[in-house]
Design an enzyme around this catalytic site. Structure first.
Site, PDB file in Angstrom:
ATOM      1  N   THR A 245      -2.278 -14.256  -0.628  1.00  9.42           N
ATOM      2  CA  THR A 245      -1.309 -13.359  -0.002  1.00  9.42           C
ATOM      3  C   THR A 245      -1.026 -13.724   1.448  1.00  9.42           C
ATOM      4  O   THR A 245      -1.845 -14.355   2.127  1.00  9.42           O
ATOM      5  CB  THR A 245      -1.782 -11.898  -0.041  1.00  9.42           C
TER       6      THR A 245
ATOM      7  N   ARG B 202     -12.613   9.008 -10.837  1.00 12.01           N
ATOM      8  CA  ARG B 202     -11.403   8.339 -11.287  1.00 12.01           C
ATOM      9  C   ARG B 202     -11.756   7.304 -12.347  1.00 12.01           C
ATOM     10  O   ARG B 202     -12.920   6.977 -12.544  1.00 12.01           O
ATOM     11  CB  ARG B 202     -10.692   7.678 -10.099  1.00 12.01           C
TER      12      ARG B 202
ATOM     13  N   ARG C 162      -7.396  18.447   7.356  1.00  8.58           N
ATOM     14  CA  ARG C 162      -7.434  16.991   7.122  1.00  8.58           C
ATOM     15  C   ARG C 162      -7.253  16.231   8.434  1.00  8.58           C
ATOM     16  O   ARG C 162      -8.000  15.297   8.746  1.00  8.58           O
ATOM     17  CB  ARG C 162      -6.336  16.622   6.119  1.00  8.58           C
TER      18      ARG C 162
ATOM     19  N   ARG D 123      -0.706  11.105   1.926  1.00  6.58           N
ATOM     20  CA  ARG D 123      -0.699  12.093   0.854  1.00  6.58           C
ATOM     21  C   ARG D 123       0.630  12.826   0.690  1.00  6.58           C
ATOM     22  O   ARG D 123       0.715  13.796  -0.055  1.00  6.58           O
ATOM     23  CB  ARG D 123      -1.838  13.108   1.025  1.00  6.58           C
TER      24      ARG D 123
ATOM     25  N   ASP E 193     -13.849   5.156  -1.051  1.00  2.92           N
ATOM     26  CA  ASP E 193     -13.955   4.802  -2.465  1.00  2.92           C
ATOM     27  C   ASP E 193     -15.218   4.002  -2.722  1.00  2.92           C
ATOM     28  O   ASP E 193     -15.682   3.242  -1.866  1.00  2.92           O
ATOM     29  CB  ASP E 193     -12.748   3.966  -2.895  1.00  2.92           C
TER      30      ASP E 193
ATOM     31  N   SER F  52     -11.701  10.364   3.145  1.00  4.27           N
ATOM     32  CA  SER F  52     -12.567   9.957   2.038  1.00  4.27           C
ATOM     33  C   SER F  52     -12.856   8.464   2.068  1.00  4.27           C
ATOM     34  O   SER F  52     -12.357   7.725   2.910  1.00  4.27           O
ATOM     35  CB  SER F  52     -11.912  10.324   0.697  1.00  4.27           C
TER      36      SER F  52
ATOM     37  N   ASP G 147      -0.186   5.147   1.077  1.00  3.31           N
ATOM     38  CA  ASP G 147      -0.437   6.024   2.232  1.00  3.31           C
ATOM     39  C   ASP G 147      -0.359   5.246   3.545  1.00  3.31           C
ATOM     40  O   ASP G 147      -1.057   4.245   3.728  1.00  3.31           O
ATOM     41  CB  ASP G 147      -1.832   6.656   2.131  1.00  3.31           C
TER      42      ASP G 147
ATOM     43  N   ASP H 251      -1.733  -0.574   6.001  1.00  6.18           N
ATOM     44  CA  ASP H 251      -2.130  -0.068   7.325  1.00  6.18           C
ATOM     45  C   ASP H 251      -3.632  -0.165   7.572  1.00  6.18           C
ATOM     46  O   ASP H 251      -4.066  -0.262   8.720  1.00  6.18           O
ATOM     47  CB  ASP H 251      -1.660   1.378   7.522  1.00  6.18           C
TER      48      ASP H 251
ATOM     49  N   ASP I 164       0.866  -1.169   0.000  1.00  5.34           N
ATOM     50  CA  ASP I 164       0.000   0.000   0.000  1.00  5.34           C
ATOM     51  C   ASP I 164       0.914   1.234   0.000  1.00  5.34           C
ATOM     52  O   ASP I 164       2.122   1.129   0.251  1.00  5.34           O
ATOM     53  CB  ASP I 164      -0.877  -0.066   1.259  1.00  5.34           C
TER      54      ASP I 164
END
Length: 255
Positions: A227, A124, A142, A22, A182, A180, A15, A210, A13
């Site tokens: 995995t 996106r 943030r 970010r 998704d 946010s 972030d 994380d 990953d």
């Protein structure tokens, strides 16, 4: 665990795992990843689009990593070459996309937060990213929203409302980062990137992230059968775990 080799793949990953949220990767972490790549095969899988991935990991991300998956693998690079791309709007259709957008804007217009800024919906290639505070918020705003959200569950409550409203569309809602969440077709979570990795290519596939808890955007790939999942708390923790697993004799690797 098999001895570390090029038949060991580690996926990361971004972030909270390779970078602070970010922010760009540090020179020290970049050097460490280069050292790690000399021992095993490495890749990144992030929820953000390819432009943001390059902002965080560098313009040469597709050369620095054996695999570079953005938007959970909906844009996929292997060995520096584009090998796959999917479209959210084509998958659900324009009518359903507008239904999602209109409902989201109406919902956000009715909630009150300590502050609201701009860019509440980011369209996106493979998903919608929805931010109640708006992606144009400052770093301090943030951080403050993340604390507020933990207490009031703004994102969690909005996700629950959307799951009820759009139960007919077979969508997944994944909370990640600080501000946010998704929205994407079910199956288009981070396990989607595994479609580009043939079963017999590696002896082991490790994943480091994380947000590995249920509802987090790393959960599905963290718990996938293919995995071996590792939960990390910071880039420094990622490095320490990788050193212990893959570079035990290096005493720190890429400084």
């Amino acid at each position: 665990m098999a001895p570390p080799s090029k038949r060991t793949l580690a996926l990361f990953d971004i972030d909270g795992t390779l970078t602070a949220a970010r922010l760009s990767i540090t020179p020290e972490m970049r050097a460490f990843m280069k050292s790690l790549r000399s021992v095993i095969t490495i890749g990144v899988v992030g929820g953000s689009d390819f432009v943001k991935q390059k902002e965080q990991l560098g313009e040469d991300v597709v050369k620095d990593y054996d695999y570079a998956f953005s938007e959970n693998g909906l844009t996929a690079y292997e060995g520096g070459e584009l090998v796959g791309q999917q479209s959210f709007s084509e998958k659900i259709g324009e009518a359903n996309l507008q239904r999602l957008l209109n409902w989201t804007l109406a919902y956000l217009s009715k909630i009150e937060l300590p502050v609201k800024r701009g860019t509440f919906i980011e369209f996106r290639k493979g998903m919608l990213n929805i931010s109640p505070i708006g992606r144009n918020c400052s770093r301090d705003e943030r951080n403050d929203f993340e604390k507020f959200d933990l207490e009031t569950k703004v994102r969690e409550n909005m996700v629950a409302a959307m799951q009820a409203e759009f139960s007919d569309l077979d969508l997944t809602f994944s909370i990640g980062g600080q501000i946010s969440f998704d929205v994407f077709p079910t199956g288009w979570d981070k396990t989607f990137c595994l479609n580009f990795i043939p079963e017999d290519s590696f002896d082991e596939i490790h994943f480091f992230g994380d947000k590995t808890y249920r509802g987090g955007n790393d959960f599905e790939i963290f718990t996938a059968e293919r995995t071996i999942g590792h939960t990390v708390t910071s880039p420094d923790d990622t490095r320490k775990q990788c050193e212990a697993l893959f570079m035990p004799a290096s005493n720190g690797g890429g400084d």
